[in-house]
Design a protein around this motif. Structure first.
Motif, PDB file in Angstrom:
ATOM      1  N   UNK A  31       0.847  -1.194   0.000  1.00 20.34           N
ATOM      2  CA  UNK A  31       0.000   0.000   0.000  1.00 20.34           C
ATOM      3  C   UNK A  31       0.885   1.248   0.000  1.00 20.34           C
ATOM      4  N   UNK A  32       0.840   1.980  -1.108  1.00 22.22           N
ATOM      5  CA  UNK A  32       1.605   3.228  -1.215  1.00 22.22           C
ATOM      6  C   UNK A  32       0.861   4.302  -0.414  1.00 22.22           C
ATOM      7  N   UNK A  33       1.493   4.847   0.617  1.00 17.85           N
ATOM      8  CA  UNK A  33       0.779   5.777   1.509  1.00 17.85           C
ATOM      9  C   UNK A  33       0.479   7.110   0.836  1.00 17.85           C
ATOM     10  N   UNK A  34       1.083   7.350  -0.335  1.00 16.94           N
ATOM     11  CA  UNK A  34       0.839   8.645  -1.000  1.00 16.94           C
ATOM     12  C   UNK A  34      -0.354   8.600  -1.952  1.00 16.94           C
ATOM     13  N   UNK A  62       4.512   8.119   6.233  1.00 15.88           N
ATOM     14  CA  UNK A  62       4.335   6.749   6.743  1.00 15.88           C
ATOM     15  C   UNK A  62       3.950   6.799   8.224  1.00 15.88           C
ATOM     16  N   UNK A  63       4.596   7.684   8.933  1.00 17.46           N
ATOM     17  CA  UNK A  63       4.322   7.820  10.377  1.00 17.46           C
ATOM     18  C   UNK A  63       2.881   8.306  10.582  1.00 17.46           C
ATOM     19  N   UNK A  64       2.469   9.273   9.770  1.00 18.47           N
ATOM     20  CA  UNK A  64       1.088   9.796   9.860  1.00 18.47           C
ATOM     21  C   UNK A  64       0.067   8.726   9.487  1.00 18.47           C
ATOM     22  N   UNK A  65       0.416   7.931   8.482  1.00 19.69           N
ATOM     23  CA  UNK A  65      -0.473   6.847   8.042  1.00 19.69           C
ATOM     24  C   UNK A  65      -0.670   5.841   9.181  1.00 19.69           C
ATOM     25  N   UNK A  66       0.420   5.518   9.851  1.00 23.63           N
ATOM     26  CA  UNK A  66       0.352   4.586  10.991  1.00 23.63           C
ATOM     27  C   UNK A  66      -0.535   5.181  12.090  1.00 23.63           C
ATOM     28  N   UNK A  67      -0.344   6.474  12.342  1.00 19.38           N
ATOM     29  CA  UNK A  67      -1.127   7.137  13.395  1.00 19.38           C
ATOM     30  C   UNK A  67      -2.623   7.068  13.068  1.00 19.38           C
ATOM     31  N   UNK A  68      -2.932   7.246  11.783  1.00 26.85           N
ATOM     32  CA  UNK A  68      -4.340   7.296  11.376  1.00 26.85           C
ATOM     33  C   UNK A  68      -4.987   5.912  11.249  1.00 26.85           C
ATOM     34  N   UNK A  69      -4.252   4.950  10.672  1.00 20.56           N
ATOM     35  CA  UNK A  69      -4.922   3.703  10.268  1.00 20.56           C
ATOM     36  C   UNK A  69      -4.514   2.443  11.038  1.00 20.56           C
ATOM     37  N   UNK A  70      -3.401   2.453  11.727  1.00 17.01           N
ATOM     38  CA  UNK A  70      -2.967   1.207  12.400  1.00 17.01           C
ATOM     39  C   UNK A  70      -3.947   0.857  13.519  1.00 17.01           C
TER      40      UNK A  70
END
Ligand SMILES: Cc1cc2nc3c(=O)[nH]c(=O)nc-3n(C[C@H](O)[C@H](O)[C@H](O)COP(=O)(O)O)c2cc1C
Length: 155
Positions: A31-34, A62-70
């Protein structure tokens, strides 16, 4: 057993090459986070986060994606490539995983061709990386990770 890896790979696609070698072992979605897309990380058994090292850490998206979706409590692992100075490595994304109570299954890294700034003048550093040996190590890492994950889920 399904794995998703949320990644950022822009400089030379080095990190993506490593992930594609792992994905060839099976059961891995990249999954490309952009790119804007609907993600349901709840549907996966394990989540990887991957990036080139930019200014001594993972790229911020990537860090923001983890914060939002993990999701809370999901097993995680980390993959990164770097030119020559890993710095804090995966520190920022690890902190997010820790806040969410996620168990860390492992971490893989190798050098990646780097032509940033002054390195361009000398034709770049870490030329040829990731190379065949790096990719073989990446495949082995993912095979072992799947074994670990299996025993973790069964327990
Ligand atoms: C803007 C920028 C900053 C970078 N900062 C670092 C760094 O701090 N430490 C390092 O070892 N490599 C650094 N690099 C090199 C990359 O980490 C390396 O080339 C990596 O393999 C790139 O991954 P990618 O091709 O998947 O994007 C940097 C590269 C760029 C373009």
């Amino acid at each position: 057993m399904k794995t998703a890896v949320c990644y950022y790979s822009r400089h030379h696609g080095n990190t993506l090459k490593v992930l594609q070698a792992m994905a060839a072992e099976g059961s891995m979605d990249l999954i490309d986070v952009t790119t804007r897309q609907a993600v349901r990380l709840e549907d996966y058994d394990c989540i990887g986060f991957a990036s080139g090292i930019y200014a001594f850490d993972f790229q911020k998206s990537v860090v923001e994606f983890a914060r939002q979706y993990l999701p809370q409590g999901k097993p995680v692992f980390f993959v990164y490539t770097y030119g020559g100075a890993k710095g804090r490595c995966a520190k920022a994304v690890k902190a997010v995983a820790a806040e969410k109570g996620c168990r860390v299954l492992g971490e893989f890294s190798c050098r990646g061709f780097d032509t940033f700034g002054p390195f361009k003048l000398v034709g770049g550093i870490a030329k040829g990386h990731p190379n065949a040996r790096d990719l073989e190590k990446a495949r082995l890492f993912y095979r072992n990770l799947r074994v670990t994950l299996k025993s973790f889920i069964v327990k």
